[in-house]
Every structure is written in C-alpha cells, then in structure tokens.
Scaffold this motif. Structure first.
Motif, mmCIF file in Angstrom:
data_model
loop_
_atom_site.group_PDB
_atom_site.id
_atom_site.type_symbol
_atom_site.label_atom_id
_atom_site.label_comp_id
_atom_site.label_asym_id
_atom_site.label_seq_id
_atom_site.Cartn_x
_atom_site.Cartn_y
_atom_site.Cartn_z
ATOM 1 N N ALA A 1 -14.124 -4.416 -7.825
ATOM 2 C CA ALA A 1 -15.402 -5.057 -8.147
ATOM 3 C C ALA A 1 -16.552 -4.059 -8.086
ATOM 4 O O ALA A 1 -17.453 -4.078 -8.933
ATOM 5 C CB ALA A 1 -15.654 -6.221 -7.188
ATOM 6 N N LEU A 2 -16.518 -3.163 -7.104
ATOM 7 C CA LEU A 2 -17.580 -2.168 -6.995
ATOM 8 C C LEU A 2 -17.504 -1.130 -8.099
ATOM 9 O O LEU A 2 -18.515 -0.797 -8.731
ATOM 10 C CB LEU A 2 -17.499 -1.459 -5.637
ATOM 11 C CG LEU A 2 -17.933 -2.245 -4.415
ATOM 12 C CD1 LEU A 2 -17.629 -1.446 -3.168
ATOM 13 C CD2 LEU A 2 -19.388 -2.589 -4.494
ATOM 14 N N GLY A 3 -16.315 -0.585 -8.334
ATOM 15 C CA GLY A 3 -16.175 0.542 -9.247
ATOM 16 C C GLY A 3 -16.261 0.187 -10.712
ATOM 17 O O GLY A 3 -16.736 0.985 -11.518
ATOM 18 N N TYR A 4 -15.786 -0.989 -11.076
ATOM 19 C CA TYR A 4 -15.743 -1.336 -12.488
ATOM 20 C C TYR A 4 -16.808 -2.336 -12.913
ATOM 21 O O TYR A 4 -17.057 -2.504 -14.101
ATOM 22 C CB TYR A 4 -14.371 -1.907 -12.848
ATOM 23 C CG TYR A 4 -13.295 -0.860 -12.893
ATOM 24 C CD1 TYR A 4 -13.259 0.074 -13.916
ATOM 25 C CD2 TYR A 4 -12.322 -0.791 -11.911
ATOM 26 C CE1 TYR A 4 -12.275 1.039 -13.962
ATOM 27 C CE2 TYR A 4 -11.336 0.169 -11.947
ATOM 28 C CZ TYR A 4 -11.314 1.082 -12.977
ATOM 29 O OH TYR A 4 -10.342 2.042 -13.016
ATOM 30 N N MET A 5 -17.442 -3.019 -11.944
ATOM 31 C CA MET A 5 -18.423 -4.025 -12.326
ATOM 32 C C MET A 5 -19.804 -3.798 -11.726
ATOM 33 O O MET A 5 -20.785 -3.667 -12.454
ATOM 34 C CB MET A 5 -17.911 -5.409 -11.921
ATOM 35 C CG MET A 5 -16.737 -5.873 -12.739
ATOM 36 S SD MET A 5 -16.295 -7.557 -12.402
ATOM 37 C CE MET A 5 -15.023 -7.338 -11.182
ATOM 38 N N LEU A 6 -19.882 -3.726 -10.410
ATOM 39 C CA LEU A 6 -21.193 -3.738 -9.763
ATOM 40 C C LEU A 6 -21.957 -2.425 -9.931
ATOM 41 O O LEU A 6 -23.096 -2.421 -10.408
ATOM 42 C CB LEU A 6 -21.034 -4.063 -8.279
ATOM 43 C CG LEU A 6 -22.332 -4.228 -7.504
ATOM 44 C CD1 LEU A 6 -23.098 -5.427 -8.039
ATOM 45 C CD2 LEU A 6 -22.056 -4.414 -6.040
ATOM 46 N N PHE A 7 -21.344 -1.296 -9.527
ATOM 47 C CA PHE A 7 -22.050 -0.014 -9.629
ATOM 48 C C PHE A 7 -22.422 0.355 -11.070
ATOM 49 O O PHE A 7 -23.542 0.796 -11.313
ATOM 50 C CB PHE A 7 -21.243 1.100 -8.980
ATOM 51 C CG PHE A 7 -21.332 1.134 -7.477
ATOM 52 C CD1 PHE A 7 -22.454 0.691 -6.812
ATOM 53 C CD2 PHE A 7 -20.290 1.627 -6.727
ATOM 54 C CE1 PHE A 7 -22.544 0.720 -5.433
ATOM 55 C CE2 PHE A 7 -20.357 1.680 -5.351
ATOM 56 C CZ PHE A 7 -21.491 1.211 -4.701
ATOM 57 N N PRO A 8 -21.516 0.188 -12.062
ATOM 58 C CA PRO A 8 -21.934 0.514 -13.440
ATOM 59 C C PRO A 8 -23.059 -0.381 -13.960
ATOM 60 O O PRO A 8 -23.964 0.097 -14.649
ATOM 61 C CB PRO A 8 -20.663 0.320 -14.261
ATOM 62 C CG PRO A 8 -19.559 0.518 -13.302
ATOM 63 C CD PRO A 8 -20.066 -0.030 -12.001
ATOM 64 N N LEU A 9 -23.027 -1.660 -13.600
ATOM 65 C CA LEU A 9 -24.099 -2.559 -14.034
ATOM 66 C C LEU A 9 -25.428 -2.161 -13.408
ATOM 67 O O LEU A 9 -26.460 -2.104 -14.093
ATOM 68 C CB LEU A 9 -23.754 -4.001 -13.678
ATOM 69 C CG LEU A 9 -24.808 -5.043 -14.042
ATOM 70 C CD1 LEU A 9 -24.954 -5.122 -15.554
ATOM 71 C CD2 LEU A 9 -24.448 -6.388 -13.460
ATOM 72 N N LEU A 10 -25.417 -1.862 -12.129
ATOM 73 C CA LEU A 10 -26.650 -1.436 -11.466
ATOM 74 C C LEU A 10 -27.142 -0.089 -11.989
ATOM 75 O O LEU A 10 -28.351 0.135 -12.097
ATOM 76 C CB LEU A 10 -26.438 -1.381 -9.959
ATOM 77 C CG LEU A 10 -26.251 -2.734 -9.263
ATOM 78 C CD1 LEU A 10 -25.929 -2.529 -7.798
ATOM 79 C CD2 LEU A 10 -27.464 -3.605 -9.436
ATOM 80 N N ALA A 11 -26.215 0.811 -12.334
ATOM 81 C CA ALA A 11 -26.616 2.096 -12.915
ATOM 82 C C ALA A 11 -27.273 1.888 -14.278
ATOM 83 O O ALA A 11 -28.266 2.542 -14.602
ATOM 84 C CB ALA A 11 -25.413 3.022 -13.040
ATOM 85 N N LEU A 12 -26.729 0.988 -15.079
ATOM 86 C CA LEU A 12 -27.319 0.693 -16.384
ATOM 87 C C LEU A 12 -28.707 0.080 -16.236
ATOM 88 O O LEU A 12 -29.650 0.456 -16.951
ATOM 89 C CB LEU A 12 -26.397 -0.248 -17.166
ATOM 90 C CG LEU A 12 -26.859 -0.655 -18.550
ATOM 91 C CD1 LEU A 12 -26.880 0.562 -19.464
ATOM 92 C CD2 LEU A 12 -25.942 -1.720 -19.109
ATOM 93 N N ILE A 13 -28.861 -0.829 -15.298
ATOM 94 C CA ILE A 13 -30.161 -1.462 -15.072
ATOM 95 C C ILE A 13 -31.180 -0.434 -14.573
ATOM 96 O O ILE A 13 -32.327 -0.408 -15.034
ATOM 97 C CB ILE A 13 -30.023 -2.632 -14.084
ATOM 98 C CG1 ILE A 13 -29.248 -3.773 -14.742
ATOM 99 C CG2 ILE A 13 -31.382 -3.110 -13.607
ATOM 100 C CD1 ILE A 13 -28.856 -4.882 -13.801
ATOM 101 N N SER A 14 -30.763 0.435 -13.653
ATOM 102 C CA SER A 14 -31.713 1.433 -13.148
ATOM 103 C C SER A 14 -32.048 2.477 -14.211
ATOM 104 O O SER A 14 -33.175 2.986 -14.252
ATOM 105 C CB SER A 14 -31.179 2.108 -11.888
ATOM 106 O OG SER A 14 -30.036 2.865 -12.176
#
Length: 75
Positions: free
Chosen positions: A17-30
């Motif tokens: 969940a962290l590696g494939y969903m949460l961190f990439p989504l937050l990186a895109l938003i930031s």
C-alpha cells in the motif's frame, strides 16, 4: 508503538500500500503543488517542495517496494 511500526515494516501488505499507492500519489500531489507554487510566483517555496518533499516521497516508494520484495523473497 515502536513494535507496531516494526511489525508493519516487516509484512508485505502495508508495504504494498505504501510503495505502490500512497507514496506515489503523495509525490504526484506534491509535484503538482510545487509546480503551482512556481507558476504563481512563489519560486523558492516551489523549488523546495519539488526538490525535497517530492524526492523524499519518491525515495520512500522505492524503499517500500524494495523492502517488500526482500520480504517476499525470504518467504
């Protein structure tokens, strides 16, 4: 609390969940936030967001994916 985080870091489901969903989504938003800040005239803040926050989230995603792969290989 420390033991709970250690347990989460050693199971593949939260790392997925962290590696494939949460961190990439937050990186895109930031990244979008940083670009928006640059466009609106807040150049220094936008560059800081792009080069620190976005990169930290991207490296966090790579870390979680690598950690998950090592755990799955060990099983």
């Amino acid at each position: 609390m420390k033991e709970a985080f250690r347990t989460l870091a050693n199971t593949p489901e939260p790392l997925f969940a962290l590696g494939y969903m949460l961190f990439p989504l937050l990186a895109l938003i930031s990244a979008a936030l940083g670009l928006w800040m640059i466009v609106t005239g807040q150049t220094i803040g936008g560059v800081v967001v792009l080069f620190t926050v976005t990169q930290a989230l991207a490296f966090g995603a790579f870390w979680a994916i690598g950690r998950r792969r090592r755990i799955l290989d060990a099983q």
